[in-house]
Design a protein around this motif. Structure first.
Motif, mmCIF file in Angstrom:
data_model
loop_
_atom_site.group_PDB
_atom_site.id
_atom_site.type_symbol
_atom_site.label_atom_id
_atom_site.label_comp_id
_atom_site.label_asym_id
_atom_site.label_seq_id
_atom_site.Cartn_x
_atom_site.Cartn_y
_atom_site.Cartn_z
ATOM 1 N N TYR A 32 -4.868 -25.146 -1.330
ATOM 2 C CA TYR A 32 -3.759 -25.345 -0.416
ATOM 3 C C TYR A 32 -4.138 -24.939 1.009
ATOM 4 O O TYR A 32 -4.900 -23.998 1.228
ATOM 5 N N ALA A 33 -3.548 -25.653 1.954
ATOM 6 C CA ALA A 33 -3.577 -25.195 3.340
ATOM 7 C C ALA A 33 -2.428 -24.205 3.511
ATOM 8 O O ALA A 33 -1.311 -24.444 3.057
ATOM 9 N N VAL A 48 2.523 -20.721 14.143
ATOM 10 C CA VAL A 48 1.722 -19.603 14.629
ATOM 11 C C VAL A 48 0.231 -19.842 14.355
ATOM 12 O O VAL A 48 -0.586 -19.809 15.266
ATOM 13 N N ALA A 49 -0.103 -20.096 13.096
ATOM 14 C CA ALA A 49 -1.507 -20.271 12.737
ATOM 15 C C ALA A 49 -1.599 -20.939 11.375
ATOM 16 O O ALA A 49 -0.687 -20.820 10.553
ATOM 17 N N VAL A 56 -10.873 -24.160 8.150
ATOM 18 C CA VAL A 56 -10.481 -24.773 9.414
ATOM 19 C C VAL A 56 -9.239 -24.029 9.899
ATOM 20 O O VAL A 56 -8.224 -23.978 9.207
ATOM 21 N N ILE A 57 -9.338 -23.426 11.080
ATOM 22 C CA ILE A 57 -8.292 -22.536 11.576
ATOM 23 C C ILE A 57 -7.732 -23.075 12.884
ATOM 24 O O ILE A 57 -8.488 -23.524 13.758
ATOM 25 N N VAL A 58 -6.420 -23.014 12.996
ATOM 26 C CA VAL A 58 -5.751 -23.430 14.225
ATOM 27 C C VAL A 58 -4.743 -22.346 14.602
ATOM 28 O O VAL A 58 -4.048 -21.814 13.732
ATOM 29 N N SER A 101 -5.507 -30.509 1.688
ATOM 30 C CA SER A 101 -6.659 -29.785 2.216
ATOM 31 C C SER A 101 -6.633 -29.661 3.738
ATOM 32 O O SER A 101 -7.489 -28.991 4.311
ATOM 33 N N THR A 102 -5.673 -30.272 4.386
ATOM 34 C CA THR A 102 -5.602 -30.222 5.847
ATOM 35 C C THR A 102 -4.383 -29.433 6.293
ATOM 36 O O THR A 102 -3.338 -29.455 5.647
#
Length: 123
Positions: A32-33, A48-49, A56-58, A101-102
């Motif tokens: 899971y994302a 927030v994040a 892969v982090i945003v 996955s994204t």
């Protein structure tokens, strides 16, 4: 079905730190994302994040450089380390999971939500 339980919120002074935890159960967490959102009184829930299974982090611009999202798949837990806290970080923080996955910045893209944990930053 995935259940999410947040913990770690509280009252902290400006400039202080907190670490939020989100424990997941029910499905294969590692696929899971995961994300953190927050909602201040009278405002919409905001991103927030996020962190995908393959790291892969945003981050939102408002927390970049101060917050760190991490995950421990072995413990089915995602964390949000919050440093240099400001009064504008005061909100209820929610953990969310997305069965893909994204990652995404949009609340509507997340299938599962925790109950939220209150973070209050006092000056």
């Amino acid at each position: 079905q995935v259940q999410l339980v947040e913990s770690g919120g509280g009252l902290v002074q400006t400039g202080g730190s907190l670490r939020l935890s989100c424990a997941a159960s029910g499905r294969t967490f590692s696929n899971y994302a995961m994300a953190w959102f927050r909602q201040a009184p009278g405002k919409e829930r905001e991103f927030v994040a996020s962190r995908t299974w393959n790291s892969v982090i945003v981050y939102s611009d408002s927390v970049k450089g101060r917050f760190t999202i991490s995950r421990d798949n072995a413990k089915n837990t995602v964390y949000l380390q919050m440093n240099s806290l400001k009064s504008e970080d005061t909100a209820v923080y929610y953990c969310a999971a997305r069965a893909t996955s994204t990652g995404s910045r949009l609340t509507r893209d997340y299938n599962y939500w925790g109950q939220g944990t209150q973070v209050t930053v006092s000056s």
